[in-house]
Design a protein around this motif. Structure first.
Motif, PDB file in Angstrom:
ATOM      1  N   PRO A 139       3.161  13.326  -2.815  1.00 59.75           N
ATOM      2  CA  PRO A 139       4.251  13.683  -4.032  1.00 59.75           C
ATOM      3  C   PRO A 139       5.584  13.440  -3.197  1.00 59.75           C
ATOM      4  N   GLY A 140       6.691  12.633  -4.058  1.00 59.09           N
ATOM      5  CA  GLY A 140       7.781  12.293  -3.647  1.00 59.09           C
ATOM      6  C   GLY A 140       7.997  11.023  -2.969  1.00 59.09           C
ATOM      7  N   VAL A 141       6.785  10.668  -2.810  1.00 59.67           N
ATOM      8  CA  VAL A 141       6.763   9.107  -2.182  1.00 59.67           C
ATOM      9  C   VAL A 141       6.812   7.997  -3.077  1.00 59.67           C
ATOM     10  N   THR A 142       7.679   7.228  -3.019  1.00 62.35           N
ATOM     11  CA  THR A 142       7.668   5.906  -3.808  1.00 62.35           C
ATOM     12  C   THR A 142       6.842   4.378  -3.516  1.00 62.35           C
ATOM     13  N   TYR A 143       5.961   4.206  -4.462  1.00 59.35           N
ATOM     14  CA  TYR A 143       5.289   3.130  -4.237  1.00 59.35           C
ATOM     15  C   TYR A 143       5.601   1.945  -4.669  1.00 59.35           C
ATOM     16  N   SER A 144       5.806   0.729  -4.209  1.00 52.91           N
ATOM     17  CA  SER A 144       6.307  -0.503  -4.457  1.00 52.91           C
ATOM     18  C   SER A 144       5.806  -1.959  -3.722  1.00 52.91           C
ATOM     19  N   ALA A 145       6.617  -2.782  -4.018  1.00 53.51           N
ATOM     20  CA  ALA A 145       6.101  -4.051  -3.494  1.00 53.51           C
ATOM     21  C   ALA A 145       7.344  -4.695  -2.657  1.00 53.51           C
ATOM     22  N   TYR A 146       6.975  -5.587  -1.643  1.00 50.79           N
ATOM     23  CA  TYR A 146       7.824  -6.596  -1.268  1.00 50.79           C
ATOM     24  C   TYR A 146       7.565  -7.971  -1.232  1.00 50.79           C
ATOM     25  N   GLY A 147       8.483  -8.753  -0.658  1.00 52.55           N
ATOM     26  CA  GLY A 147       7.892 -10.174  -0.541  1.00 52.55           C
ATOM     27  C   GLY A 147       7.965 -11.311  -1.977  1.00 52.55           C
ATOM     28  N   LYS A 148       7.321 -12.130  -1.769  1.00 51.98           N
ATOM     29  CA  LYS A 148       7.392 -13.173  -3.019  1.00 51.98           C
ATOM     30  C   LYS A 148       6.128 -13.104  -3.511  1.00 51.98           C
ATOM     31  N   GLY A 149       5.819 -13.487  -4.888  1.00 50.44           N
ATOM     32  CA  GLY A 149       4.784 -13.730  -5.252  1.00 50.44           C
ATOM     33  C   GLY A 149       4.182 -12.736  -6.382  1.00 50.44           C
ATOM     34  N   GLU A 150       2.664 -12.761  -6.706  1.00 47.58           N
ATOM     35  CA  GLU A 150       2.287 -11.852  -7.524  1.00 47.58           C
ATOM     36  C   GLU A 150       2.339 -10.467  -7.268  1.00 47.58           C
TER      37      GLU A 150
END
Length: 124
Positions: free
Chosen positions: A64-75
């Motif tokens: 709860p309360g944690v954001t999940y995302s991406a970094y870098g380039k590509g798919e």
């Protein structure tokens, strides 16, 4: 894309070059497994960032309360709940019956999600 707040903590994940014994706080010291995230004490307000182009297998226990995302380039990063790639033809063994193959090891009932036949024309 909205920039991440500078005051938040980040946890980075990499698929092949990460190391679960690292601190996970920058790409050069990223973790490698979902298990490490699941057992880490990640506080609300933190970000868990997955490297673009990476693939992880297993279950992610979102906090709860944690954001999940991406970094870098590509798919976009891919998270698959299946423990391994069942589409790999090397993992299937032909039986004596016509058009019947078996997986190289037994499945647990909870491991089966969806099975595709005839190149996706049928599924179950």
């Amino acid at each position: 894309m909205t920039p991440f707040p500078k005051t938040q903590s980040f946890t980075y994940q990499k698929s092949k070059t990460g190391c679960d014994s690292a601190d996970g706080k920058k790409p050069a010291s990223a973790w490698s497994t979902l298990e490490k995230i699941n057992h880490a004490n990640i506080p609300a307000g933190a970000y868990v960032l997955f490297e673009r182009g990476g693939i992880w297998r297993g279950m992610l226990e979102a906090k709860p309360g944690v954001t999940y995302s991406a970094y870098g380039k590509g798919e976009k990063p891919r998270l698959y709940a299946s423990p391994e790639d069942g589409a790999d033809p090397k993992k299937w063994i032909k039986t004596d019956a016509k058009n019947i193959w078996r997986f190289y090891k037994p499945f647990d009932a909870e491991d089966i999600g969806c099975i595709f036949f005839d190149n996706g024309k049928s599924w179950g």
